[in-house]
Write a protein that holds these residues in place. Structure first.
Motif, mmCIF file in Angstrom:
data_model
loop_
_atom_site.group_PDB
_atom_site.id
_atom_site.type_symbol
_atom_site.label_atom_id
_atom_site.label_comp_id
_atom_site.label_asym_id
_atom_site.label_seq_id
_atom_site.Cartn_x
_atom_site.Cartn_y
_atom_site.Cartn_z
ATOM 1 N N UNK A 49 94.502 15.108 -48.679
ATOM 2 C CA UNK A 49 94.393 16.228 -47.750
ATOM 3 C C UNK A 49 95.605 16.242 -46.828
ATOM 4 N N UNK A 50 95.760 17.346 -46.089
ATOM 5 C CA UNK A 50 96.892 17.436 -45.175
ATOM 6 C C UNK A 50 96.875 16.334 -44.130
ATOM 7 N N UNK A 51 95.698 16.060 -43.568
ATOM 8 C CA UNK A 51 95.604 15.000 -42.576
ATOM 9 C C UNK A 51 95.939 13.636 -43.150
ATOM 10 N N UNK A 52 95.510 13.389 -44.383
ATOM 11 C CA UNK A 52 95.821 12.117 -45.033
ATOM 12 C C UNK A 52 97.320 12.000 -45.319
ATOM 13 N N UNK A 53 97.929 13.102 -45.760
ATOM 14 C CA UNK A 53 99.371 13.077 -46.003
ATOM 15 C C UNK A 53 100.135 12.764 -44.721
ATOM 16 N N UNK A 54 99.703 13.369 -43.610
ATOM 17 C CA UNK A 54 100.411 13.119 -42.359
ATOM 18 C C UNK A 54 100.238 11.681 -41.912
ATOM 19 N N UNK A 55 99.064 11.097 -42.148
ATOM 20 C CA UNK A 55 98.861 9.689 -41.795
ATOM 21 C C UNK A 55 99.696 8.768 -42.678
ATOM 22 N N UNK A 56 99.865 9.123 -43.953
ATOM 23 C CA UNK A 56 100.774 8.349 -44.817
ATOM 24 C C UNK A 56 102.204 8.476 -44.301
ATOM 25 N N UNK A 57 102.586 9.682 -43.868
ATOM 26 C CA UNK A 57 103.934 9.879 -43.331
ATOM 27 C C UNK A 57 104.156 9.021 -42.088
ATOM 28 N N UNK A 58 103.130 8.889 -41.248
ATOM 29 C CA UNK A 58 103.241 8.033 -40.070
ATOM 30 C C UNK A 58 103.400 6.575 -40.493
ATOM 31 N N UNK A 59 102.604 6.158 -41.477
ATOM 32 C CA UNK A 59 102.716 4.779 -41.975
ATOM 33 C C UNK A 59 104.095 4.533 -42.570
ATOM 34 N N UNK A 60 104.642 5.511 -43.277
ATOM 35 C CA UNK A 60 105.982 5.363 -43.861
ATOM 36 C C UNK A 60 107.036 5.185 -42.769
#
Length: 574
Positions: free
Chosen positions: A472-483
């Motif tokens: 989901x969009x929220x999950x993608x953004x959280x992965x981007x933060x982790x990256x």
């Protein structure tokens, strides 16, 4: 109405089962398709009977020569020419494409000139010129120009044999066409992917071959394989050099026995086999590079099976990272005649959280991008912990750093983009692992351990092997933060981190940012979420027309703004 009295459609009674409550769905019928299929079947049978049943096709002669030694030898030479032309042509074509998109006008000009020249010369003319190169240059020498020093020298006629002329001609011709295919693929990759790779500090070589070209391959492959198939058939042109490839061999045979049609069919069937093999290879390679771009579970190991929804794991506390002080001193930036930033000066203390507000077009995102030198400033400087980003100071003179030095300094400044900019051909885990391995030199095992810990901290421990498309969009953004956190930066920049999300997904991203705000990392957040800015920020900065209009604590700026422009803006958004 009972089941016995329900209407029937094409002999099927809707709800005919005892106690049935649903409907039987009858697919629409297309008579024209049926008629077309019958006609196509008749044509296939007719053509097959015409070809196989006509003795003048000479199938016994075809069978005699199909696996004959001269034909197999000629086939082998055709395959060898195709392989060499493909490898050398696409290698040179890749270099030409990279030169075309490089920042050097000279390199781009030389590449364009090469492509213009060799796309203009017919292949048969090029082969004849190369075969007669000895007439123009009796020897080929390599040495130091203008000194008379020769390292070695060879006779041109000995060096350029018919086979060498064929390989060289096919390579030069193929490179001119393949370079434009590759360039088109590179240009098709979203600019955000270039920026995300640059923000992570990935070296240019890794950005090109690890991020950009794998994504470009989906565009390159269809046209590229058309060129390879054309090359396989185009090798027949080398008959002009009396080189016994498949077509030339067939010509020699049918001139002796006069069985023209059966021998031509031998060549035709072999070309069909080559085409079929290349098509199968193309399909397999396309499936490989389609990873992460399809929702077909059979083609993607990343798509999890459909199960009952699990409760979202709460994010774990983010590890403390010492923040860095950001100093922005009299920074100005214009795009052409349009000024975007006008003499901005701002200090963000180490470990602080600064929220930048303002209407669209006020320069918020541009200011953010100047901090990690994704945008070059026209005037002024930006420093993190006293270290200039993008420049070396010598007195009152600033010298722009080379790219590798800019990338090294950029690793201390993480960035989370508005549109996530995750690498779609990599899983969540691979997205996070990429920079620590390529930039910091961590071992794969250590980088994966760090990545899994970060995924757990943002509540996505079970999504490590999932491609971005399936998040989901929220999950993608959280992965981007982790990256961004994987490099353990001192400063973390957020460019509208929730604007691309549905309202229901905003909360899960904001929770992670709130946790980061307590971790000690210096945060600079461009946002329209006024309530979030009030809750998490230490300082609010309001921009208007590229200038800092007002700055101060959230309670002061958002409740009792001093500047009328700030008050006007807040009255419209609160």
């Amino acid at each position: 109405m009972t089941a016995a009295t329900l209407p029937r459609v094409d002999g099927v009674q809707r709800g005919a089962r005892a106690g049935a409550t649903g409907y039987v769905v009858v697919p629409a019928r297309y008579p024209a398709r049926t008629v077309g299929s019958v006609i196509a079947g008749i044509l296939i049978v007719a053509v097959g009977w015409s070809v196989l049943g006509n003795p003048r096709w000479g199938w016994p002669v075809f069978a005699q020569w199909f696996l004959a030694e001269p034909v197999i030898v000629g086939l082998g030479r055709t395959l060898l020419l195709t392989a060499l032309g493909t490898v050398f042509g696409f290698t040179l074509g890749t270099a030409l494409a990279l030169a075309r998109v490089s920042g050097s006008p000279l390199l781009a000009g030389v590449s364009w000139s090469y492509i213009w020249l060799f796309r203009s010369i017919p292949l048969i003319v090029l082969l004849l010129l190369l075969n007669n190169l000895g007439y123009l240059y009796t020897t080929i020498s390599v040495g130091v120009p203008f000194t008379g020093i020769n390292l070695f020298s060879y006779s041109t006629t000995e060096l350029i044999s018919p086979f060498a002329a064929a390989v060289l001609g096919l390579t030069l011709n193929q490179a001119a066409f393949s370079s434009e295919i590759i360039r088109g693929g590179i240009l098709s990759v979203d600019q955000g992917q270039h920026e995300a790779a640059g923000a992570l500090g990935l070296p240019r070589r890794r950005r090109i071959f690890g991020i950009i070209l794998p994504q470009a391959m989906r565009t390159i492959l269809p046209s590229g394989f058309n060129e390879i198939i054309g090359l396989a058939k185009g090798t027949s042109v080398v008959y002009i050099l009396a080189l016994p490839e498949l077509f030339y061999t067939v010509q020699v045979i049918y001139r002796r026995n006069l069985d023209v049609v059966p021998l031509l069919m031998v060549a035709t069937v072999w070309y069909l086999i080559i085409l079929t093999a290349l098509s199968l290879v193309q399909r397999r390679i396309e499936r490989h590079y389609a990873r992460g771009t399809t929702r077909d579970a059979a083609r993607s190991r990343s798509r999890p099976p459909i199960t009952a929804p699990k409760p979202v794991a709460p994010p774990r506390p983010v590890p403390f990272t010492r923040g860095g002080e950001i100093v922005i001193d009299d920074v100005s930036k214009a795009f052409g005649d349009l000024p975007v930033l006008d003499g901005i000066s701002l200090t963000c203390p180490a470990g602080s959280v600064t929220a930048i507000l303002g209407q669209s077009g006020s320069g918020k995102s541009t200011l953010l991008r100047t901090i990690n030198h994704l945008e070059r400033v026209d005037a002024g400087v930006v420093a993190v912990d006293g270290e200039l980003i993008g420049y070396r100071r010598d007195g009152h003179v600033l010298y722009e750093l080379k790219e590798r030095d800019i990338l090294r300094r950029r690793t201390g400044i993480g960035m989370v983009f508005q549109n996530f900019n995750l690498f779609p051909h990599m899983t969540a885990l691979e997205n996070i692992v990429e920079a620590p391995v390529a930039v910091q030199g961590l071992s794969r095992e250590e980088a994966e351990a760090r990545a899994r810990d970060l995924l757990a901290r943002v509540g996505l421990a079970d999504k490590a092997d999932v491609y971005p498309r399936h998040l989901s969009g929220g999950q993608q953004q959280r992965v981007a933060i982790a990256r961004a956190l994987a490099l353990r930066p001192k400063v973390l920049l957020f460019d509208e981190p929730t604007s691309a999300l549905d309202p229901e997904l905003v909360g899960e991203v904001l929770d992670v940012i709130k946790e980061l705000a307590r971790s000690g990392t210096t945060l600079v957040i461009v946002t329209h979420e006024i309530g979030f800015a009030r809750e998490v920020a230490d300082t609010i900065v309001f921009l208007d027309a590229g200038r800092v209009v007002e700055t101060g604590p959230p309670d002061q700026v958002l409740t009792t703004p001093r500047h009328p422009r700030t008050a006007e803006f807040l009255s419209k958004v609160l």
